[in-house]
Design a protein around this motif. Structure first.
Motif, PDB file in Angstrom:
ATOM      1  N   CYS A  61       7.316  29.882  -4.297  1.00 44.41           N
ATOM      2  CA  CYS A  61       6.162  30.331  -3.510  1.00 44.41           C
ATOM      3  C   CYS A  61       6.573  31.409  -2.514  1.00 44.41           C
ATOM      4  O   CYS A  61       7.610  31.310  -1.855  1.00 44.41           O
ATOM      5  CB  CYS A  61       5.548  29.143  -2.770  1.00 44.41           C
ATOM      6  N   ASP A  63       4.419  32.286  -0.021  1.00 45.53           N
ATOM      7  CA  ASP A  63       3.732  31.959   1.235  1.00 45.53           C
ATOM      8  C   ASP A  63       4.593  30.979   2.027  1.00 45.53           C
ATOM      9  O   ASP A  63       4.369  29.764   2.020  1.00 45.53           O
ATOM     10  CB  ASP A  63       2.357  31.358   0.937  1.00 45.53           C
ATOM     11  N   ASP A  65       4.952  30.500   5.229  1.00 46.37           N
ATOM     12  CA  ASP A  65       4.291  29.789   6.334  1.00 46.37           C
ATOM     13  C   ASP A  65       3.625  28.507   5.848  1.00 46.37           C
ATOM     14  O   ASP A  65       3.695  27.460   6.511  1.00 46.37           O
ATOM     15  CB  ASP A  65       3.257  30.693   7.014  1.00 46.37           C
ATOM     16  N   SER A  66       2.979  28.570   4.687  1.00 46.56           N
ATOM     17  CA  SER A  66       2.326  27.373   4.148  1.00 46.56           C
ATOM     18  C   SER A  66       3.348  26.304   3.776  1.00 46.56           C
ATOM     19  O   SER A  66       3.150  25.113   4.046  1.00 46.56           O
ATOM     20  CB  SER A  66       1.486  27.736   2.913  1.00 46.56           C
ATOM     21  N   ASN A  68       6.221  25.903   5.115  1.00 48.20           N
ATOM     22  CA  ASN A  68       6.766  25.393   6.372  1.00 48.20           C
ATOM     23  C   ASN A  68       5.823  24.367   7.001  1.00 48.20           C
ATOM     24  O   ASN A  68       6.267  23.337   7.526  1.00 48.20           O
ATOM     25  CB  ASN A  68       7.013  26.550   7.339  1.00 48.20           C
ATOM     26  N   GLN A  69       4.529  24.630   6.951  1.00 42.85           N
ATOM     27  CA  GLN A  69       3.554  23.697   7.508  1.00 42.85           C
ATOM     28  C   GLN A  69       3.553  22.377   6.737  1.00 42.85           C
ATOM     29  O   GLN A  69       3.474  21.294   7.331  1.00 42.85           O
ATOM     30  CB  GLN A  69       2.155  24.326   7.485  1.00 42.85           C
ATOM     31  N   LEU A  70       3.626  22.453   5.427  1.00 40.85           N
ATOM     32  CA  LEU A  70       3.694  21.233   4.623  1.00 40.85           C
ATOM     33  C   LEU A  70       4.968  20.444   4.928  1.00 40.85           C
ATOM     34  O   LEU A  70       4.938  19.207   5.044  1.00 40.85           O
ATOM     35  CB  LEU A  70       3.641  21.590   3.135  1.00 40.85           C
ATOM     36  N   ALA A  93       1.388  16.117   1.408  1.00 37.55           N
ATOM     37  CA  ALA A  93       2.186  17.331   1.583  1.00 37.55           C
ATOM     38  C   ALA A  93       3.319  17.391   0.565  1.00 37.55           C
ATOM     39  O   ALA A  93       3.632  18.462   0.031  1.00 37.55           O
ATOM     40  CB  ALA A  93       2.735  17.394   3.008  1.00 37.55           C
TER      41      ALA A  93
END
Length: 275
Positions: A61, A63, A65-66, A68-70, A93
């Motif tokens: 992936c 993305d 940031d996504s 990292n958030q997961l 997640a």
């Protein structure tokens, strides 16, 4: 799985990780404005550990940031494993992360990404908090940063994240006059073992020159953490670079903590530095 992971974490890979992490850490420290307060968690540990996680796990992936958030949602449940809502979010997640980590040994896929991008940040926060509160040890390492290679075990002893693990007795045994029966489930208090005054003199103090080793933050024996060489390498590189650059730092405010029964660490480490 353990054998496959050990083979993946070859000496060649660890040398590459160490070299790249030194480069990333020095570059990150160089762009920070040390004339004003710096948060060692947000401004240093998080970007450096994220770069490490990407290097080792190589997600498909783009993305980041996504991802990292997961990963943060998974890590939050590990820190507070008895919170039902966090557990549900963590499961969702983990499912969302899986498709982006399709190659390599299982511990170096999505779980490895979480460990390196998130859990490693918590560990470094505890290590640096301990050093900040022992300024003589910080100064010693600044003068002689090569001592960090020796001091990593002491830093892991003092600042290790894991508070407890569960095991089941495989045979009847006696420990300190207490009978443990085959099949009984045990709660092993890692934090208490690392602060055992019968094993370590002045156990609540950091001493990078400590002679008595034997910390168990990363486990021991056949169930030791399979990623331990990587964790030691990352702890050494990030801490070496920090104390090498800064003769001393001063914590600006009382620390708030995050986490729960699994592990706890500072939410932030706002410091002013003396260059």
């Amino acid at each position: 799985m353990r054998l496959e992971t050990r083979e993946a974490l070859s000496s060649k890979l660890l040398r590459s990780v160490r070299r790249q992490m030194f480069e990333d850490a020095r570059a990150q420290l160089a762009i920070l404005n040390w004339g004003q307060p710096v948060d060692l968690i947000r401004d240093y540990a998080e970007p450096v550990c994220l770069a490490l996680a990407l290097q080792v796990t190589q997600p498909s992936c783009k993305d980041i940031d996504s991802l990292n958030q997961l990963a943060r949602q998974v890590s939050a449940s590990s820190a507070d494993p008895f919170a039902p809502k966090l557990k549900l979010r963590s499961k969702a997640a983990s499912v969302a992360l899986c498709p982006y980590f399709a190659s390599g040994p299982m511990p170096l896929r999505e779980s490895g990404f979480v460990a390196l991008s998130q859990t490693m940040v918590h560990l470094l926060g505890n290590v640096w908090f301990g050093l900040i509160n022992h300024p003589e040890e910080w100064s010693r390492l600044h003068r002689q940063p090569a001592l960090i290679a020796r001091g990593v075990e002491e830093l892991l002893r003092f600042a290790g994240l894991t508070r407890f693990v569960y095991r089941r007795a495989q045979a009847d045994t006696m420990i300190n006059g207490i009978c443990i029966r085959h099949g009984e489930r045990l709660t092993l208090r890692i934090f208490a073992a690392n602060r055992d005054p019968d094993r370590f003199s002045n156990p609540n103090e950091v001493s990078v020159m400590r002679r008595s080793l034997g910390q168990v933050s990363l486990g021991a024996g056949r169930h030791a953490c399979v990623g331990a060489p990587l964790i030691r390498t990352a702890t050494l590189a990030a801490t070496y670079t920090l104390v090498e650059r800064l003769p001393k730092v001063r914590l600006l405010s009382p620390i708030s903590w995050r986490g729960g029964d699994g592990f706890r660490s500072p939410s932030s480490l706002p410091v002013v530095a003396s260059l």
